[in-house]
Structures are given as C-alpha cells and as structure tokens.
Design an enzyme around this catalytic site. Structure first.
Site, short mmCIF file in Angstrom:
data_model
loop_
_atom_site.label_atom_id
_atom_site.label_comp_id
_atom_site.label_asym_id
_atom_site.label_seq_id
_atom_site.Cartn_x
_atom_site.Cartn_y
_atom_site.Cartn_z
NE ARG A 100 -4.18 -1.90 1.96
CZ ARG A 100 -3.82 -3.31 2.90
NH1 ARG A 100 -2.30 -3.08 3.56
NH2 ARG A 100 -4.82 -4.42 2.76
CE LYS A 155 -2.20 13.97 -13.47
NZ LYS A 155 -2.79 13.88 -14.84
CD GLU A 175 4.82 16.42 -21.87
OE1 GLU A 175 4.28 17.44 -22.11
OE2 GLU A 175 3.96 14.99 -21.77
CE LYS A 229 3.73 17.60 -13.74
NZ LYS A 229 4.05 16.47 -14.85
CD GLU A 271 -5.61 16.43 -14.00
OE1 GLU A 271 -4.78 16.10 -14.00
OE2 GLU A 271 -6.69 16.15 -15.14
NE ARG A 315 -0.14 16.80 -11.84
CZ ARG A 315 -0.20 16.46 -11.29
NH1 ARG A 315 0.06 16.13 -10.02
NH2 ARG A 315 1.12 15.46 -12.05
CG ASN A 353 -4.08 16.13 -18.51
OD1 ASN A 353 -2.97 16.16 -18.06
ND2 ASN A 353 -5.38 16.29 -17.66
CG HIS A 387 -1.52 15.47 -22.52
ND1 HIS A 387 -0.86 16.26 -23.21
CD2 HIS A 387 -0.52 14.85 -21.71
CE1 HIS A 387 0.81 16.12 -22.48
NE2 HIS A 387 0.26 15.60 -21.38
CG HIS A 389 -2.96 10.31 -23.44
ND1 HIS A 389 -3.92 10.79 -22.36
CD2 HIS A 389 -1.55 10.47 -23.13
CE1 HIS A 389 -2.55 10.92 -20.82
NE2 HIS A 389 -1.61 10.67 -21.55
CG HIS A 405 3.79 11.35 -23.82
ND1 HIS A 405 2.65 10.50 -24.31
CD2 HIS A 405 4.11 12.05 -22.91
CE1 HIS A 405 1.83 11.75 -23.42
NE2 HIS A 405 3.02 12.69 -22.72
#
Ligand code: NAD
Ligand code: GLY
Length: 364
Positions: A123, A144, A186, A228, A238, A242, A246, A249, A253, A266
């Site tokens: 965990r 993330k 990026e 960032k 987010e 935040r 994206n 994205h 994606h 990417h």
C-alpha cells in the site's frame, strides 16, 4: 547542482538538477532517511541499464544500501499490468518491506511503472525518481504514476510523490535524436500553457536544444521543471488548475492508444495533440493565428503536427471517449487563448472535436 522544491506540505520534495549527480545517489539517498537495513528495488529498462545501472548500483552499495534491480524492455508497451505484476514479483521475492524504496532509473515509462509499483507495494513505499530523458523533466515531477490499459492510456494508477528527483543531465547525451525531440515537446508545452516568453525562448533556441547545448538545456529543463512544480504545488490531485498540464493530451493519448503504444512516442503524439488544440481554439472562436504559430514552434523541434492518413478518425474518436476527461457527450479540453495562456473548457461538442481531427489529417 541546482535545487528546486515541489511545495506540498509534509510531502514536499527537492528536484536536484545538475552534472555528475548519479555519483551522489548514495549520499543523497542517505540524506533522505532511506534505511540501509531494508532491501531496495531499482527499476530500469534495457536501453538505460547498459549505460547507467552499474554506476547506480555501485554508488548505492558504497553508501551501504542493498539493492536488487529489475530491467524491463524499453518502450511504452512496458507500461502494462503484466509488467507491473512482474516487477511486483521481483519486489516480493527480494523481500522488500515497509521501509524499502523503489528507484526509477529511466524515462517516463520506467518512472510511471516503478512509481505505480511504489504506490501499490504494501500500500505504498518510498519512491525515488532518477530521470534520464528530457521528457522526464515533466513525468518525474508531480507524483502521477500509472500503467496503460489497451483501451486507454494511464487508466490504472495513483498519485504517489517521490521523496526526491535526482536529474543528472549528463545522462541526456546518450539519448537518440527522436527522443530528444519528443522530450522537447513537453518542454514547449510548459511555455505554451503558462509562460509566453519561455515558449518563444524554446522556439528561438530550438537548434541549441536539439544539439543538447548544455547552457540551453540547463535553462530549459529548469524552467520546465519549475513550471510543473508550481502547478503541482497548487493542485496536486488535479481538482482544477493541474488539468492545464494536459494540453494536447486528450488527442495525444488517443493517438498513442490507436497506434498500439509503440508507433508514436509520447511527445510526438502530444505534439499533434497540441496542434489540434490550437485548431480547436480557432474552431471555438477563442483565438486567431494560434495554429500557425503553434505549428511553427513544434516544427522547429522536428515534431510531427499532422495525423498520418492511415489513422482512422473513428478509432481516434472512440479512444478519446475512453479518456478520463470525457463525460456525457461533451469533452473537457485545454484550449489555448494565446501563446502562454490556456483555459479549461468543459463543454466542447464531440462534433467540433471530430472536425478538428479530420482537419489534422489534411494540414501539412
Ligand atoms: P521512455 O521512458 O520510453 O524513454 C524513451 C526511450 O529512451 C526509451 O527507449 C528508453 O530506453 C530510452 N532512454 C531513456 N533514457 C535514455 C538515455 N539517457 N540514454 C539512452 N536512451 C535512453 O519515454 P519518455 O519519453 O521518457 O516518457 C514517456 C512516458 O512518460 C509516457 O508513458 C507518458 O505517458 C509518460 N508521462 C508521464 C507523466 C507524468 O506526470 N507521470 C507526464 C508526462 C509523460
Ligand atoms: N502530465 C500531466 C500531469 O502531470 O498532470
């Protein structure tokens, strides 16, 4: 060595940026209170390992740490549940305990995968990011972590902040040219969302950055990391702001998913996505000349801005509708207002997105 701080209360952490930092991995890990009694796991990939794994293992051993290493195949396809299970098996067999740490030595793929292992093992255990790509100035900061599902990118993951980011810029010299361009996508994104002067600086220094000029790279990476870190510090999970990270994205994606997580890097997919966001802004009447300026900036980095003709618009639209940002027939998009300023638009009609995607196939 320069140090930037990600301010997140008791989960705050430093980003160390500089030369020869891998040499200091042992002492910096000790300074961060990681136990020398427990075993630790280094995750890397088979292109990074031949260059840097031995040095990291050696420096860790010299500082008194016991480590075991797991090497995954290079590439986006390693960000999978199957690979997650294999790395977990190594962690269990090596008897990692609650005081163990997971180290990600590599680009965003290794960072996201190893980070999800760190978030999930018992965990959650300590996580250390050791980015080795330009792109990872973005992915190693902010916590993330995720693996992909064949239907949708980053769908299975968590927020799990590292205790430090150790960014040895010397590692970037072994990056292939295509990965350099992908990472600079990026970097430019950070300018496009929040810093007009930085976006133009990136464009004007594109050839220096592509040539890995150390001064240009140091400034670009620091500014990118700082933007960032600032956004993440204000909105870690987010809830709002935040989401601006994206930009490009949602389309990007989907391009990665339709390409089978291997055809497009990417940063390349995000580049086409950012060109699409600029077209979308114009379609929504929110800005003029954004597409031509954005395209010029992306092209300076030798990044693609056009969708290849064999990509199916239907498949792309389907993939986008699995995106985390899709609800009830309307899509949330990060839409540029001008260079250096974006808005989060919550009600973009699907038909407008489809027409933008169709246009992205024609623009050249
Ligand atoms: P990557 O990790 O696949 O690295 C790119 C390639 O370069 C790989 O083949 C790798 O083996 C090789 N490589 C890495 N470092 C090298 C070095 N120093 N020398 C030689 N070769 C090297 O990809 P990436 O572009 O770093 O990261 C992309 C991933 O990051 C995507 O999965 C993306 O979703 C993710 N990402 C995550 C976040 C986040 O916030 N978590 C943000 C942006 C992107
Ligand atoms: N790359 C998006 C984020 O870190 O939020």
């Amino acid at each position: 060595m320069r140090t930037l701080q990600v301010e997140l209360g008791e989960r705050s952490y430093p980003i160390y940026i500089g030369s020869s930092l891998l040499q200091k991995i042992g002492e910096l890990t000790l300074q961060h209170g990681v136990s020398t009694q427990s075993p630790h796991l280094i995750v890397t990939d088979d292109r990074v390992a031949p260059h840097y794994l031995h040095l990291v293992e050696k420096k860790m051993a010299e500082a008194g740490f016991k480590t075991v290493s797991h090497i995954v195949p290079a590439g986006e396809s390693s960000k999978s549940l199957a690979m997650f299970e294999q790395v977990m098996t190594t962690a269990i067999q090596a008897k990692l305990d609650r005081s163990s740490a997971v180290f990600a030595l590599g680009g965003g793929v290794v960072g996201d995968l190893a980070g999800f292992v760190a978030a999930s093992y018992m965990r959650g255990v300590t996580f250390v990011q050791i980015p080795t790509t330009i792109l990872a100035h973005d992915s190693s900061v902010g916590g993330k972590v995720a693996v992909n599902h064949p239907l949708a990118k980053n769908m299975i993951g968590a927020f799990h902040q590292p205790v430090m980011v150790l960014y040895d810029v010397d590692t970037l010299t072994s990056l292939p040219a295509r990965e350099v361009s992908s990472g600079l996508s990026e970097m430019l994104k950070h300018g496009l969302i929040l810093d007009e002067a930085f976006a133009y600086w990136c464009r004007d220094h594109a050839s220096d950055l592509l040539a890995l000029d150390s001064e240009a790279l140091a400034y670009g990476l620091e500014r990118g990391c700082a933007i960032k870190a600032k956004v993440v510090s204000q909105d870690e999970r987010e809830g709002g702001l935040r989401a601006i990270l994206n930009l490009g994205h949602t389309i990007g994606h989907a391009i990665e998913a339709v390409g089978g997580y291997g055809r497009f890097l990417h940063g390349e997919a995000i580049s086409i996505g950012m060109a699409g966001s600029a077209l979308l802004a114009e379609a929504l009447g929110r800005g003029t000349n954004l597409f031509s300026t954005t395209r010029e900036m992306l092209s300076a980095f030798q990044l693609p801005v056009v969708l290849p003709s064999d990509i199916s618009v239907d498949e792309l639209m389907d993939a986008m509708q699995h995106d985390k940002k899709f609800t009830k027939g309307r899509m949330v998009f990060i839409v540029p207002e001008q260079i250096g300023k974006v808005s989060i638009v919550h009600d973009v009609p699907v038909e407008t997105v489809r027409s933008v995607v169709e246009q992205l196939k024609k623009e050249g």
